[in-house]
Design a protein around this motif. Structure first.
Motif, PDB file in Angstrom:
ATOM      1  N   GLN A 152       0.862  -1.190   0.000  1.00  0.00           N
ATOM      2  CA  GLN A 152       0.000   0.000   0.000  1.00  0.00           C
ATOM      3  C   GLN A 152       0.896   1.237   0.000  1.00  0.00           C
ATOM      4  N   ALA A 167       4.183  -3.200   3.599  1.00  0.00           N
ATOM      5  CA  ALA A 167       4.033  -4.597   3.192  1.00  0.00           C
ATOM      6  C   ALA A 167       2.897  -5.208   4.003  1.00  0.00           C
ATOM      7  N   ILE A 194       4.214 -17.550  13.141  1.00  0.00           N
ATOM      8  CA  ILE A 194       4.385 -16.120  12.868  1.00  0.00           C
ATOM      9  C   ILE A 194       5.861 -15.808  12.596  1.00  0.00           C
ATOM     10  N   ILE A 201       8.020 -12.569   4.897  1.00  0.00           N
ATOM     11  CA  ILE A 201       7.687 -11.167   4.565  1.00  0.00           C
ATOM     12  C   ILE A 201       8.960 -10.329   4.402  1.00  0.00           C
ATOM     13  N   GLN A 230       8.425 -11.906  17.207  1.00  0.00           N
ATOM     14  CA  GLN A 230       9.622 -11.721  16.374  1.00  0.00           C
ATOM     15  C   GLN A 230      10.678 -10.872  17.074  1.00  0.00           C
ATOM     16  N   GLU A 257       7.857  -1.851  11.491  1.00  0.00           N
ATOM     17  CA  GLU A 257       6.683  -1.321  12.202  1.00  0.00           C
ATOM     18  C   GLU A 257       6.347  -2.233  13.364  1.00  0.00           C
ATOM     19  N   ASP A 287       3.685   1.771  15.314  1.00  0.00           N
ATOM     20  CA  ASP A 287       2.425   1.587  14.588  1.00  0.00           C
ATOM     21  C   ASP A 287       1.217   1.789  15.508  1.00  0.00           C
ATOM     22  N   ASP A 288       0.091   2.103  14.907  1.00  0.00           N
ATOM     23  CA  ASP A 288      -1.188   2.228  15.633  1.00  0.00           C
ATOM     24  C   ASP A 288      -1.088   3.183  16.813  1.00  0.00           C
ATOM     25  N   GLY A 345      -4.963   5.575   7.194  1.00  0.00           N
ATOM     26  CA  GLY A 345      -6.408   5.495   6.965  1.00  0.00           C
ATOM     27  C   GLY A 345      -7.008   6.746   6.356  1.00  0.00           C
TER      28      GLY A 345
HETATM   29  P1  C2E Z   1      -1.901  -2.315  10.202  1.00  0.00           P
HETATM   30  O1  C2E Z   1      -0.427  -2.579  10.287  1.00  0.00           O
HETATM   31  O2  C2E Z   1      -2.460  -1.225  11.054  1.00  0.00           O
HETATM   32  O3  C2E Z   1      -2.201  -2.099   8.676  1.00  0.00           O
HETATM   33  C1  C2E Z   1      -3.069  -1.103   8.190  1.00  0.00           C
HETATM   34  C2  C2E Z   1      -4.391  -1.691   7.835  1.00  0.00           C
HETATM   35  O4  C2E Z   1      -5.283  -0.610   7.530  1.00  0.00           O
HETATM   36  C3  C2E Z   1      -4.346  -2.582   6.609  1.00  0.00           C
HETATM   37  O5  C2E Z   1      -5.306  -3.626   6.777  1.00  0.00           O
HETATM   38  C4  C2E Z   1      -4.832  -1.638   5.517  1.00  0.00           C
HETATM   39  O6  C2E Z   1      -5.418  -2.302   4.417  1.00  0.00           O
HETATM   40  C5  C2E Z   1      -5.860  -0.828   6.272  1.00  0.00           C
HETATM   41  N1  C2E Z   1      -6.091   0.466   5.607  1.00  0.00           N
HETATM   42  C6  C2E Z   1      -5.218   1.170   4.860  1.00  0.00           C
HETATM   43  N2  C2E Z   1      -5.758   2.321   4.435  1.00  0.00           N
HETATM   44  C7  C2E Z   1      -7.007   2.363   4.929  1.00  0.00           C
HETATM   45  C8  C2E Z   1      -8.080   3.314   4.816  1.00  0.00           C
HETATM   46  O7  C2E Z   1      -7.980   4.364   4.178  1.00  0.00           O
HETATM   47  N3  C2E Z   1      -9.226   3.026   5.478  1.00  0.00           N
HETATM   48  C9  C2E Z   1      -9.374   1.870   6.180  1.00  0.00           C
HETATM   49  N4  C2E Z   1     -10.543   1.652   6.786  1.00  0.00           N
HETATM   50  N5  C2E Z   1      -8.394   0.948   6.323  1.00  0.00           N
HETATM   51  C10 C2E Z   1      -7.214   1.207   5.692  1.00  0.00           C
HETATM   52  P2  C2E Z   1      -4.872  -5.120   6.481  1.00  0.00           P
HETATM   53  O8  C2E Z   1      -4.008  -5.185   5.274  1.00  0.00           O
HETATM   54  O9  C2E Z   1      -6.123  -5.911   6.511  1.00  0.00           O
HETATM   55  O10 C2E Z   1      -3.958  -5.489   7.701  1.00  0.00           O
HETATM   56  C11 C2E Z   1      -4.517  -5.607   8.984  1.00  0.00           C
HETATM   57  C12 C2E Z   1      -3.447  -5.868   9.996  1.00  0.00           C
HETATM   58  O11 C2E Z   1      -2.828  -7.134   9.816  1.00  0.00           O
HETATM   59  C13 C2E Z   1      -2.312  -4.868   9.955  1.00  0.00           C
HETATM   60  O12 C2E Z   1      -2.707  -3.685  10.560  1.00  0.00           O
HETATM   61  C14 C2E Z   1      -1.234  -5.628  10.683  1.00  0.00           C
HETATM   62  O13 C2E Z   1      -1.445  -5.518  12.092  1.00  0.00           O
HETATM   63  C15 C2E Z   1      -1.509  -7.071  10.290  1.00  0.00           C
HETATM   64  N6  C2E Z   1      -0.572  -7.467   9.231  1.00  0.00           N
HETATM   65  C16 C2E Z   1      -0.669  -7.306   7.895  1.00  0.00           C
HETATM   66  N7  C2E Z   1       0.422  -7.804   7.279  1.00  0.00           N
HETATM   67  C17 C2E Z   1       1.239  -8.272   8.250  1.00  0.00           C
HETATM   68  C18 C2E Z   1       2.549  -8.899   8.252  1.00  0.00           C
HETATM   69  O14 C2E Z   1       3.192  -9.101   7.238  1.00  0.00           O
HETATM   70  N8  C2E Z   1       3.058  -9.232   9.471  1.00  0.00           N
HETATM   71  C19 C2E Z   1       2.388  -8.987  10.634  1.00  0.00           C
HETATM   72  N9  C2E Z   1       2.964  -9.340  11.767  1.00  0.00           N
HETATM   73  N10 C2E Z   1       1.186  -8.407  10.660  1.00  0.00           N
HETATM   74  C20 C2E Z   1       0.616  -8.050   9.493  1.00  0.00           C
END
Ligand code: C2E
Ligand code: CA
Ligand code: CA
Length: 386
Positions: A152, A167, A194, A201, A230, A257, A287-288, A345
């Motif tokens: 993204q 990523a 994980i 990743i 990790q 992150e 993050d967050d 977001g």
């Molecule tokens: P995150 O790290 O907070 O990732 C951001 C999430 O917000 C992503 O959801 C993304 O698609 C979503 N997002 C981005 N822009 C917007 C927007 O404008 N509006 C809204 N409503 N949402 C938006 P995603 O891809 O479903 O990922 C969810 C979570 O899964 C991530 O939150 C992260 O905690 C975890 N995740 C994803 N990939 C990995 C990874 O490779 N490793 C680990 N450990 N966790 C991962």
């Protein structure tokens, strides 16, 4: 003698076969004889000394004694109550819980020479079995290369030019279609899965950076999410070193992150890894930010280069003036601490204008682009070069 201790005189009976029982015992001093009756004759089947435990079956299965217990001499015992044990059992892995109950039931069946149907363990059994199936499916997904890297875009808020990517993992499931990380990462985080996914990743992110670098002078960064497990995984740092070297990518292009709450929960294990990564030139992003403790007083002590403001902060902008001031203050604070700010977001033009006005450095959100495969990331970069 405190209320957890029990003193028995020589020959005193503690319990008999068939008695109700709700605790186990540890022998502190003296000797306990375990008694079993066969053909009307009572026999000593075990003599237990200090440090030994007995009566434990009542804690896991039915609360009736499958044998008797008597002090052979003056004996002191420590009680382990049912509540004490069940608290620990409930927090254990469902598979371990299921195995423990099965083991207890089988031992009873052997001792009593009869079998009985499974009862109380049914709930744990389905929980445990479902989890094993899901974990095995995810293990196979990793081996069968069903996991996908989605990217993204993250842009400079000032002019919308690409700055980097996050990523984000996806699972291309043969039946369920494209599965979002929220549906499998939490499960993976309960085991070493994980760690394996994390290494995958890292490798994929560096490979993608190498491809993005072929476009020209702009060197985007890649934000790679790290899980709590990790942070004390000794394989992470060598994997980063190896992936960077293999793909000819500069460490400055990698941003790790980690959520605020995970970093604080794992601070002792996490600091050495994050500091080592920063020494190599990689960067770290919190993050967050805004969803956890958001305690501002410790921020300057964390090895962090970027604050990533959660979407909930962005949403506050729309609703009230107080929210806007809080966001403004957090951005100022980050800059004071030499951190930059990514806002997550972003979905509307109004949000972007507001954040630009408040001096946020980078933006990420559906407005600029949804997570998508590498080809889309390349297109995004190319368009900005026109
Ligand atoms: P995150 O790290 O907070 O990732 C951001 C999430 O917000 C992503 O959801 C993304 O698609 C979503 N997002 C981005 N822009 C917007 C927007 O404008 N509006 C809204 N409503 N949402 C938006 P995603 O891809 O479903 O990922 C969810 C979570 O899964 C991530 O939150 C992260 O905690 C975890 N995740 C994803 N990939 C990995 C990874 O490779 N490793 C680990 N450990 N966790 C991962
Ligand atoms: Ca993230
Ligand atoms: Ca986030």
């Amino acid at each position: 003698m405190d209320r957890f201790k029990l003193q028995l005189a020589a020959s005193e009976i503690l319990f008999e076969h068939g008695d109700e029982g709700s605790c186990a015992y540890i022998v502190e001093s003296g000797v306990i004889e375990i008694l079993r009756s066969t053909d009307g004759l009572e026999r000593v089947v075990a003599r237990l000394g200090p440090g030994e435990i007995f009566g434990e079956m009542a804690l896991f299965g039915e609360h009736t004694r499958s044998a008797g217990a008597r002090a052979a001499e003056a004996t002191v015992l420590t009680r382990l109550t049912h509540d004490y044990i069940s608290e620990r059992v409930q927090s254990a892995d469902p598979m371990l819980r299921h195995m423990l109950r099965t083991l207890t039931r089988r031992s009873r069946e052997l001792l009593e020479g009869r079998s009985r149907p499974a009862t109380a363990e049914d709930a744990d059994r389905s929980l445990a079995i479902n989890r094993v199936r899901a974990e095995q499916e995810l293990t196979l997904a990793l081996e069968r290369e069903e996991l996908l890297l989605y990217l993204q875009p993250i842009v400079h808020l000032a002019d919308g030019a690409p700055a980097g990517f996050e990523a984000l993992i996806r699972w291309q499931h043969p039946q369920r279609g494209l599965v979002p990380p929220g549906q499998f990462i939490p499960l993976a985080e309960e085991s070493v899965l994980i760690n394996r996914i994390g290494l995958w990743i890292i490798e994929q992110s560096c490979a993608a950076l190498a491809v993005l670098n072929t476009l020209g002078p702009v060197r985007p960064f890649m934000s790679v999410n790290l899980s709590g497990r990790q942070l004390n995984d000794p394989a992470v740092l060598p994997a980063l070193d190896a992936a960077l070297a293999r793909h000819g990518v500069a460490p400055q292009q990698v941003k790790l992150e980690i959520t605020e709450s995970l970093l604080l929960q794992n601070i002792d294990e996490g600091l050495p890894l994050l500091c080592a990564c920063r020494e190599r030139g990689m960067r770290v992003s919190l993050d967050d930010f805004g969803t956890g403790y958001s305690s501002l007083s410790y921020l300057h002590r964390l090895p962090v280069d970027t604050l990533k403001l959660d979407r909930s902060f962005v949403l506050q902008l729309d609703s009230n003036e107080a929210g806007r001031r809080i966001v403004a203050a957090v951005i100022r604070l980050a800059h004071e601490l030499d951190m930059d700010v990514i806002t997550e977001g972003l979905e509307t033009k109004e949000q972007i204008q507001a954040l630009r006005g408040l001096g946020a450095d980078y933006g990420q959100g559906y407005y600029f682009g949804r997570p998508a495969p590498l080809a889309a990331a390349l297109d995004f970069m190319r368009k900005s070069l026109l």
